[in-house]
Motif scaffolding. Structure first.
Motif, PDB file in Angstrom:
ATOM      1  N   GLY A 110      30.628  70.066 106.640  1.00 25.02           N
ATOM      2  CA  GLY A 110      29.774  69.786 107.780  1.00 25.02           C
ATOM      3  C   GLY A 110      29.208  71.023 108.442  1.00 25.02           C
ATOM      4  N   ALA A 111      29.377  72.175 107.823  1.00 24.48           N
ATOM      5  CA  ALA A 111      28.838  73.426 108.364  1.00 24.48           C
ATOM      6  C   ALA A 111      28.289  74.272 107.222  1.00 24.48           C
ATOM      7  CB  ALA A 111      29.902  74.192 109.137  1.00 24.48           C
ATOM      8  N   GLY A 112      27.343  73.713 106.490  1.00 21.25           N
ATOM      9  CA  GLY A 112      26.776  74.407 105.344  1.00 21.25           C
ATOM     10  C   GLY A 112      27.359  73.914 104.034  1.00 21.25           C
ATOM     11  N   THR A 113      26.692  74.260 102.946  1.00 17.48           N
ATOM     12  CA  THR A 113      27.124  73.884 101.594  1.00 17.48           C
ATOM     13  C   THR A 113      27.528  75.141 100.835  1.00 17.48           C
ATOM     14  OG1 THR A 113      25.721  71.915 101.515  1.00 17.48           O
ATOM     15  CG2 THR A 113      26.383  72.864  99.411  1.00 17.48           C
ATOM     16  N   TYR A 114      28.660  75.053 100.148  1.00 13.35           N
ATOM     17  CA  TYR A 114      29.199  76.203  99.431  1.00 13.35           C
ATOM     18  C   TYR A 114      29.532  75.816  97.999  1.00 13.35           C
ATOM     19  CZ  TYR A 114      29.527  78.265 104.049  1.00 13.35           C
ATOM     20  OH  TYR A 114      29.206  78.743 105.294  1.00 13.35           O
ATOM     21  N   GLY A 115      29.324  76.760  97.059  1.00 12.71           N
ATOM     22  CA  GLY A 115      29.586  76.497  95.656  1.00 12.71           C
ATOM     23  C   GLY A 115      30.646  77.428  95.094  1.00 12.71           C
ATOM     24  N   PHE A 116      31.564  76.840  94.327  1.00 10.79           N
ATOM     25  CA  PHE A 116      32.640  77.591  93.706  1.00 10.79           C
ATOM     26  C   PHE A 116      32.592  77.368  92.192  1.00 10.79           C
ATOM     27  CE2 PHE A 116      33.738  76.408  97.967  1.00 10.79           C
ATOM     28  CZ  PHE A 116      34.405  77.506  98.503  1.00 10.79           C
ATOM     29  N   THR A 117      33.002  78.366  91.438  1.00  8.62           N
ATOM     30  CA  THR A 117      33.042  78.274  89.978  1.00  8.62           C
ATOM     31  C   THR A 117      34.460  78.541  89.506  1.00  8.62           C
ATOM     32  OG1 THR A 117      30.761  79.043  89.824  1.00  8.62           O
ATOM     33  CG2 THR A 117      32.083  79.154  87.813  1.00  8.62           C
ATOM     34  N   TYR A 118      34.932  77.718  88.591  1.00  7.63           N
ATOM     35  CA  TYR A 118      36.299  77.857  88.102  1.00  7.63           C
ATOM     36  C   TYR A 118      36.411  79.062  87.181  1.00  7.63           C
ATOM     37  CZ  TYR A 118      40.819  76.761  86.044  1.00  7.63           C
ATOM     38  OH  TYR A 118      42.121  76.825  85.626  1.00  7.63           O
ATOM     39  N   ASP A 119      37.352  79.944  87.500  1.00  7.54           N
ATOM     40  CA  ASP A 119      37.643  81.121  86.669  1.00  7.54           C
ATOM     41  C   ASP A 119      38.899  80.823  85.876  1.00  7.54           C
ATOM     42  OD1 ASP A 119      38.479  83.584  85.609  1.00  7.54           O
ATOM     43  OD2 ASP A 119      37.585  84.712  87.262  1.00  7.54           O
ATOM     44  N   GLU A 120      38.740  80.598  84.581  1.00  9.10           N
ATOM     45  CA  GLU A 120      39.880  80.186  83.764  1.00  9.10           C
ATOM     46  C   GLU A 120      40.888  81.321  83.579  1.00  9.10           C
ATOM     47  OE1 GLU A 120      37.829  80.941  79.371  1.00  9.10           O
ATOM     48  OE2 GLU A 120      38.050  78.924  80.148  1.00  9.10           O
ATOM     49  N   HIS A 121      40.490  82.552  83.834  1.00 12.32           N
ATOM     50  CA  HIS A 121      41.411  83.680  83.658  1.00 12.32           C
ATOM     51  C   HIS A 121      42.434  83.748  84.781  1.00 12.32           C
ATOM     52  CE1 HIS A 121      39.074  85.174  80.304  1.00 12.32           C
ATOM     53  NE2 HIS A 121      37.982  85.132  81.044  1.00 12.32           N
ATOM     54  N   ILE A 122      42.067  83.325  85.974  1.00 14.33           N
ATOM     55  CA  ILE A 122      43.016  83.341  87.087  1.00 14.33           C
ATOM     56  C   ILE A 122      43.425  81.935  87.507  1.00 14.33           C
ATOM     57  CG2 ILE A 122      42.155  85.554  87.924  1.00 14.33           C
ATOM     58  CD1 ILE A 122      40.650  84.057  90.106  1.00 14.33           C
TER      59      ILE A 122
END
Length: 276
Positions: A110-122
């Motif tokens: 509800g305060a902006g949109t954020y994108g995350f990408t899965y890092d399979e190494h960690i």
């Protein structure tokens, strides 16, 4: 990430109401014990594309629970479902996970949109798209054009303008359609333009479910600076009447959506295929 409300949900203060739609069964509704939040899901958006190796995804939305206590019994089921039948403007969080060349999680609190990408190494999701802002106008439209003859006349005129370059922007748009809502909306968020699954003569209410597809995606897009509409009204303001209610859905860049609304403003709502 700064500027976001923190929403903590764990096994002690949350229950899950899962609404899903698959080709193999009628959409079941399940419920855990009472808690603070209720979550709705489309667990595998684009499931018909799985065998073809086309990107799929998961859509989710989270509401605050309005009931102090509710047991999932036959006598109490209707009361339990009332907790879930909330409009999109009551969402406290929503988002999607895209399963493609990478695994992306895009969400809003509800305060902006954020994108995350899965890092399979960690083994964790890493913030890769802070403060996503959809362009005010794009150059791509995404819909099943095979249904164009069965759409409302204002919608036909709108897409004719986009495809021929005779619309407001005087730019000829490109058509890109995956057939998985998560994939098409993901591209629209990043590049701008408009995505739609409107009502047509065969599906007069559209095909997307309000509660766990259209409303969560509308929340996400609006928080990125975009807009989402049925053609006549804001999707986020629709009061659901049942868990699997369908609505027409057009969302994307704000100028593109406003142009669409301009076409509908020239005709009477009584002429529309979709009659809420």
């Amino acid at each position: 990430v700064r500027g976001r409300r923190r929403l903590r949900v764990d096994a002690r203060d949350a229950y899950v109401l899962v609404c899903c739609d698959t080709a193999r069964s009628s959409a079941p509704v399940t419920r855990g014990r009472a808690g603070k939040y209720v979550a709705v899901f489309d667990p595998l958006d684009g499931s018909s594309n799985v065998d073809a190796g086309i990107p799929t995804g998961t859509i989710f939305g989270i509401f605050e629970d309005k009931q102090d206590e509710c047991d999932l019994t036959a006598d109490d089921l209707d009361t339990c479902l009332e907790t879930t039948l909330q409009p999109g403007n009551s969402l406290v969080a929503s988002g999607y996970v895209l399963y493609s060349s990478a695994t992306h999680l895009f969400m809003t609190l509800g305060a902006g949109t954020y994108g995350f990408t899965y890092d399979e190494h960690i083994g964790e999701f890493v913030l890769t798209h802070p403060c996503v802002e959809i362009p005010k106008r794009g150059k791509i439209y995404s819909c099943n054009e095979a249904n164009r003859p069965y759409w409302d006349k204002p919608l036909q005129d709108y897409f004719e303008g986009l495809s021929t370059g005779t619309g407001e922007s005087k730019t000829q748009y490109t058509s890109r359609y995956i057939g998985s809502m998560v994939g098409d909306v993901h591209r629209t968020l990043l590049y701008g333009g408009v995505f739609g699954y409107p009502a047509d003569a065969k599906n007069k209410n559209g095909k997307l479910r309000l509660l766990y597809e259209a409303a969560p995606m509308a929340f996400l897009v609006e928080q990125a600076g975009g807009a989402a509409t049925t053609g006549r009204g804001r999707i986020m303001d629709i009061e659901p009447t049942n868990v699997h209610q369908r609505v027409p859905c057009m969302l994307g860049s704000v100028d593109d959506v406003n142009e669409l609304l301009g076409h509908y403003s020239k005709t009477s709502p009584s002429e529309d295929i979709y009659q809420p």
